[in-house]
Each structure stands twice: as structure tokens, then as C-alpha cells.
Motif scaffolding. Structure first.
Motif, PDB file in Angstrom:
ATOM      1  N   SER A 251       0.831  -1.207   0.000  1.00 31.71           N
ATOM      2  CA  SER A 251       0.000   0.000   0.000  1.00 31.71           C
ATOM      3  C   SER A 251       0.861   1.251   0.000  1.00 31.71           C
ATOM      4  O   SER A 251       0.548   2.240  -0.666  1.00 31.71           O
ATOM      5  CB  SER A 251      -0.978   0.003   1.179  1.00 31.71           C
ATOM      6  N   ASP A 252       1.972   1.216   0.700  1.00 32.75           N
ATOM      7  CA  ASP A 252       2.928   2.325   0.692  1.00 32.75           C
ATOM      8  C   ASP A 252       3.426   2.550  -0.724  1.00 32.75           C
ATOM      9  O   ASP A 252       3.467   3.678  -1.222  1.00 32.75           O
ATOM     10  CB  ASP A 252       4.090   2.008   1.637  1.00 32.75           C
ATOM     11  N   GLY A 253       3.766   1.501  -1.405  1.00 30.06           N
ATOM     12  CA  GLY A 253       4.293   1.590  -2.771  1.00 30.06           C
ATOM     13  C   GLY A 253       3.295   2.157  -3.758  1.00 30.06           C
ATOM     14  O   GLY A 253       3.660   2.958  -4.627  1.00 30.06           O
ATOM     15  N   ILE A 254       2.042   1.762  -3.642  1.00 32.62           N
ATOM     16  CA  ILE A 254       1.006   2.260  -4.556  1.00 32.62           C
ATOM     17  C   ILE A 254       0.832   3.759  -4.399  1.00 32.62           C
ATOM     18  O   ILE A 254       0.840   4.509  -5.378  1.00 32.62           O
ATOM     19  CB  ILE A 254      -0.331   1.537  -4.304  1.00 32.62           C
ATOM     20  N   ILE A 255       0.675   4.215  -3.153  1.00 35.49           N
ATOM     21  CA  ILE A 255       0.469   5.643  -2.895  1.00 35.49           C
ATOM     22  C   ILE A 255       1.698   6.440  -3.341  1.00 35.49           C
ATOM     23  O   ILE A 255       1.580   7.461  -4.024  1.00 35.49           O
ATOM     24  CB  ILE A 255       0.186   5.893  -1.401  1.00 35.49           C
ATOM     25  N   ARG A 256       2.860   5.986  -2.995  1.00 36.58           N
ATOM     26  CA  ARG A 256       4.098   6.681  -3.365  1.00 36.58           C
ATOM     27  C   ARG A 256       4.243   6.751  -4.883  1.00 36.58           C
ATOM     28  O   ARG A 256       4.573   7.798  -5.447  1.00 36.58           O
ATOM     29  CB  ARG A 256       5.297   5.979  -2.729  1.00 36.58           C
TER      30      ARG A 256
ATOM     31  N   VAL B  48      -1.814  15.375  -4.203  1.00 37.84           N
ATOM     32  CA  VAL B  48      -1.071  16.631  -4.333  1.00 37.84           C
ATOM     33  C   VAL B  48      -0.114  16.861  -3.171  1.00 37.84           C
ATOM     34  O   VAL B  48       0.710  17.778  -3.224  1.00 37.84           O
ATOM     35  CB  VAL B  48      -2.018  17.839  -4.499  1.00 37.84           C
ATOM     36  N   ALA B  49      -0.222  16.070  -2.140  1.00 38.12           N
ATOM     37  CA  ALA B  49       0.705  16.175  -1.016  1.00 38.12           C
ATOM     38  C   ALA B  49       0.846  14.807  -0.369  1.00 38.12           C
ATOM     39  O   ALA B  49      -0.136  14.077  -0.206  1.00 38.12           O
ATOM     40  CB  ALA B  49       0.217  17.189   0.013  1.00 38.12           C
ATOM     41  N   LEU B  50       2.064  14.472  -0.010  1.00 39.24           N
ATOM     42  CA  LEU B  50       2.359  13.222   0.676  1.00 39.24           C
ATOM     43  C   LEU B  50       3.479  13.508   1.662  1.00 39.24           C
ATOM     44  O   LEU B  50       4.552  13.967   1.278  1.00 39.24           O
ATOM     45  CB  LEU B  50       2.786  12.145  -0.326  1.00 39.24           C
TER      46      LEU B  50
ATOM     47  N   PHE C   4       1.805   8.805   7.862  1.00 36.77           N
ATOM     48  CA  PHE C   4       1.766   9.570   6.627  1.00 36.77           C
ATOM     49  C   PHE C   4       0.530  10.450   6.607  1.00 36.77           C
ATOM     50  O   PHE C   4      -0.475  10.176   7.277  1.00 36.77           O
ATOM     51  CB  PHE C   4       1.787   8.650   5.399  1.00 36.77           C
ATOM     52  N   ASP C   5       0.629  11.524   5.857  1.00 32.64           N
ATOM     53  CA  ASP C   5      -0.490  12.408   5.572  1.00 32.64           C
ATOM     54  C   ASP C   5      -0.562  12.523   4.053  1.00 32.64           C
ATOM     55  O   ASP C   5       0.469  12.656   3.395  1.00 32.64           O
ATOM     56  CB  ASP C   5      -0.271  13.813   6.144  1.00 32.64           C
ATOM     57  N   LEU C   6      -1.772  12.471   3.517  1.00 28.74           N
ATOM     58  CA  LEU C   6      -1.916  12.673   2.082  1.00 28.74           C
ATOM     59  C   LEU C   6      -3.053  13.630   1.818  1.00 28.74           C
ATOM     60  O   LEU C   6      -3.992  13.746   2.616  1.00 28.74           O
ATOM     61  CB  LEU C   6      -2.090  11.359   1.328  1.00 28.74           C
ATOM     62  N   ALA C   7      -2.952  14.337   0.700  1.00 24.26           N
ATOM     63  CA  ALA C   7      -3.997  15.264   0.274  1.00 24.26           C
ATOM     64  C   ALA C   7      -4.313  14.989  -1.181  1.00 24.26           C
ATOM     65  O   ALA C   7      -3.411  14.794  -1.998  1.00 24.26           O
ATOM     66  CB  ALA C   7      -3.551  16.708   0.463  1.00 24.26           C
TER      67      ALA C   7
END
Length: 137
Positions: free
Chosen positions: A75-80, A108-110, A122-125
């Protein structure tokens, strides 16, 4: 409407564009906001010099944010990967007893952070990248 458990608000990703959505694991917080820019049509003949707006004008957008812990390396790899490639994918935000908001979004933000005695978080936008739909529950 009765109070809802926050853990029931789900963020789902169509990770490969096939239309098969999977829950983004490990999210502890999630939020959704809608915004619409107004188009000012005020002129010298506006009644009482009050501002007038163009109905239905302006740009609409949706923003989604989340924070949590990655459950696994996949899941880390997909988001990254989606962030660094700038890929736009379809996402769903499921709000219990309210409905589902869905559409194309771009990460737009990780941000990653860690405490010496804690886990990596982690935080994502996400920002909408096209028409967003709503289907009531």
C-alpha cells in the motif's frame, strides 16, 4: 441522523484503473471538503451596490485528506508511485448513512513523519481532477 463511527468513513482507490476499488489501509483520520469559486457580476447598476453573483458560475473542487499508518509495503508503494508519477486515479470516499463521493483525484501532497518511540505515519492530500459525483446511501 445518529452519531456515526469515524472508522466507517472509508477512502477507496482504483489502484490500476480497472474499476476495482480497495480501501486505503491504515487511515486514522479522513476529511472531505467542497469549494466553489464565485463569479462576481456586480456593476454600477447593481441594486444598492450589493454584490451580484453568477448562478452556477465558477470552478468547483473537492479536497480529500487523510492521515494514518501504512499497513504493508504494497500500500505504501502504490500511494508513493501515484504521487511521484502525478497519476490521476478514481477514488471513492464512503460516508456512512450519507453516501459515496467519487471521481478522479490526484495526490497533491504526501508527507511522512515518525517519532523515535512510535510508528511511521503519513499524511496525504487529494484534489479533484474532473467531475465528482455523489450517490446518496
Amino acid at each position: 441522523m445518529a452519531a456515526q463511527s469515524g472508522k466507517d468513513m472509508l477512502l477507496k482507490l482504483d489502484r490500476d484503473g480497472s474499476g476495482s476499488f480497495l480501501t486505503v489501509a491504515g487511515l486514522r483520520t479522513r476529511s472531505l471538503s467542497f469549494n466553489a469559486a464565485s463569479v462576481d457580476t456586480t456593476d454600477q447598476e447593481s441594486a444598492g451596490r450589493w454584490r451580484e453573483l453568477l448562478a452556477g458560475g465558477g470552478v468547483k473542487r473537492a479536497s480529500v485528506s487523510g492521515a494514518g499508518v501504512f499497513k504493508d509495503q504494497a500500500s505504501d508503494g502504490i500511494i508513493r508511485s501515484l504521487f511521484f508519477s502525478g497519476t490521476i486515479r478514481n477514488w471513492q470516499l464512503i460516508l456512512p448513512d450519507f453516501g459515496t463521493v467519487a471521481g478522479p483525484f490526484q495526490i497533491v501532497a504526501l508527507e511522512f513523519s515518525a517519532d523515535h518511540a512510535g510508528e511511521v505515519t503519513f499524511d496525504l492530500a487529494l484534489e479533484s481532477a474532473g467531475e465528482v459525483t455523489f450517490v446518496a446511501a
